[in-house]
Design a protein around this motif. Structure first.
Motif, PDB file in Angstrom:
ATOM      1  N   ALA A  15      12.002  76.029 119.586  1.00 17.96           N
ATOM      2  CA  ALA A  15      10.980  75.181 118.958  1.00 17.96           C
ATOM      3  C   ALA A  15      11.512  73.763 118.756  1.00 17.96           C
ATOM      4  CB  ALA A  15      10.513  75.784 117.644  1.00 17.96           C
ATOM      5  N   LEU A  16      12.795  73.640 118.427  1.00 20.50           N
ATOM      6  CA  LEU A  16      13.405  72.313 118.283  1.00 20.50           C
ATOM      7  C   LEU A  16      13.471  71.600 119.632  1.00 20.50           C
ATOM      8  CD1 LEU A  16      16.248  73.221 115.772  1.00 20.50           C
ATOM      9  CD2 LEU A  16      14.159  71.915 115.287  1.00 20.50           C
ATOM     10  N   TYR A  17      13.853  72.337 120.668  1.00 17.39           N
ATOM     11  CA  TYR A  17      13.856  71.748 122.015  1.00 17.39           C
ATOM     12  C   TYR A  17      12.455  71.281 122.388  1.00 17.39           C
ATOM     13  CZ  TYR A  17      18.571  72.768 123.774  1.00 17.39           C
ATOM     14  OH  TYR A  17      19.922  72.774 124.008  1.00 17.39           O
ATOM     15  N   GLU A  18      11.437  72.068 122.044  1.00 19.78           N
ATOM     16  CA  GLU A  18      10.064  71.687 122.388  1.00 19.78           C
ATOM     17  C   GLU A  18       9.660  70.391 121.700  1.00 19.78           C
ATOM     18  OE1 GLU A  18       7.618  75.116 121.664  1.00 19.78           O
ATOM     19  OE2 GLU A  18       8.282  76.081 123.526  1.00 19.78           O
ATOM     20  N   GLN A  19      10.092  70.201 120.459  1.00 19.68           N
ATOM     21  CA  GLN A  19       9.807  68.938 119.772  1.00 19.68           C
ATOM     22  C   GLN A  19      10.442  67.772 120.526  1.00 19.68           C
ATOM     23  OE1 GLN A  19      10.768  69.023 115.567  1.00 19.68           O
ATOM     24  NE2 GLN A  19      10.028  71.118 115.398  1.00 19.68           N
ATOM     25  N   LEU A  20      11.683  67.957 120.931  1.00 16.31           N
ATOM     26  CA  LEU A  20      12.387  66.913 121.678  1.00 16.31           C
ATOM     27  C   LEU A  20      11.731  66.664 123.036  1.00 16.31           C
ATOM     28  CD1 LEU A  20      14.845  65.019 121.578  1.00 16.31           C
ATOM     29  CD2 LEU A  20      16.186  66.877 122.585  1.00 16.31           C
ATOM     30  N   ASN A  22       8.616  67.185 123.867  1.00 20.58           N
ATOM     31  CA  ASN A  22       7.343  66.491 123.644  1.00 20.58           C
ATOM     32  C   ASN A  22       7.559  65.002 123.405  1.00 20.58           C
ATOM     33  OD1 ASN A  22       5.092  68.218 123.981  1.00 20.58           O
ATOM     34  ND2 ASN A  22       5.724  69.347 122.163  1.00 20.58           N
ATOM     35  N   ARG A  23       8.602  64.672 122.645  1.00 17.41           N
ATOM     36  CA  ARG A  23       8.882  63.270 122.363  1.00 17.41           C
ATOM     37  C   ARG A  23       9.359  62.532 123.604  1.00 17.41           C
ATOM     38  NH1 ARG A  23      13.134  62.631 118.118  1.00 17.41           N
ATOM     39  NH2 ARG A  23      14.554  62.192 119.807  1.00 17.41           N
ATOM     40  N   LEU A  24      10.224  63.162 124.388  1.00 16.94           N
ATOM     41  CA  LEU A  24      10.813  62.496 125.549  1.00 16.94           C
ATOM     42  C   LEU A  24       9.954  62.592 126.813  1.00 16.94           C
ATOM     43  CD1 LEU A  24      14.535  63.609 125.112  1.00 16.94           C
ATOM     44  CD2 LEU A  24      13.508  61.408 124.470  1.00 16.94           C
ATOM     45  N   LEU A  25       9.292  63.727 127.003  1.00 16.02           N
ATOM     46  CA  LEU A  25       8.553  63.966 128.244  1.00 16.02           C
ATOM     47  C   LEU A  25       7.038  63.953 128.066  1.00 16.02           C
ATOM     48  CD1 LEU A  25      10.603  67.053 129.551  1.00 16.02           C
ATOM     49  CD2 LEU A  25      10.925  64.655 130.187  1.00 16.02           C
ATOM     50  N   GLY A  26       6.606  64.076 126.816  1.00 17.40           N
ATOM     51  CA  GLY A  26       5.173  64.185 126.561  1.00 17.40           C
ATOM     52  C   GLY A  26       4.626  65.574 126.831  1.00 17.40           C
TER      53      GLY A  26
END
Length: 112
Positions: A15-20, A22-26
């Motif tokens: 879930a933390l990777y997904e936040q990152l 989303n921020r970096l790749l959209g």
């Protein structure tokens, strides 16, 4: 830590990777991208095994790298299981029961 606890922890980290992502790749990684990440790490375990056997040189602490990559591979299995709807702890238990039972019969000399 039980397999169920390890599974839950793996999904927290994902879930933390997904936040990152989303921020970096959209967007978050696709299932094929996750599978590729897993196969890349699993393949590197092969090189680390060669390094542990002293047939392949790597920089750094081979034992520490092996611990890290093997743990990452387990993490990937939980993440992929979640995305594919597979209860990995339950699948592991039933698979080991099946394999273990067959091996026990083979060791006793009975056909499976």
């Amino acid at each position: 830590m039980s397999l169920e606890e390890a599974d839950a922890r793996a999904l927290q980290v994902r879930a933390l990777y997904e936040q990152l992502e989303n921020r970096l790749l959209g967007r978050t990684w696709t299932l094929p991208e996750l599978a590729l990440g897993f196969t890349n790490d699993a393949a590197y375990v092969g090189r680390l095994v060669l390094a542990a056997e002293r047939t392949w040189d790597i920089d750094g602490d081979v034992d520490a790298e092996l611990r890290h990559k093997l743990a990452e591979c387990l993490w990937w299995v939980f993440v992929l299981g979640d995305r594919l709807g597979v209860d990995v702890p339950a699948a592991y238990e039933s698979t080991m029961d099946k394999i273990g039972g067959g091996l026990e019969r083979a060791v006793r000399g009975k056909s499976s």
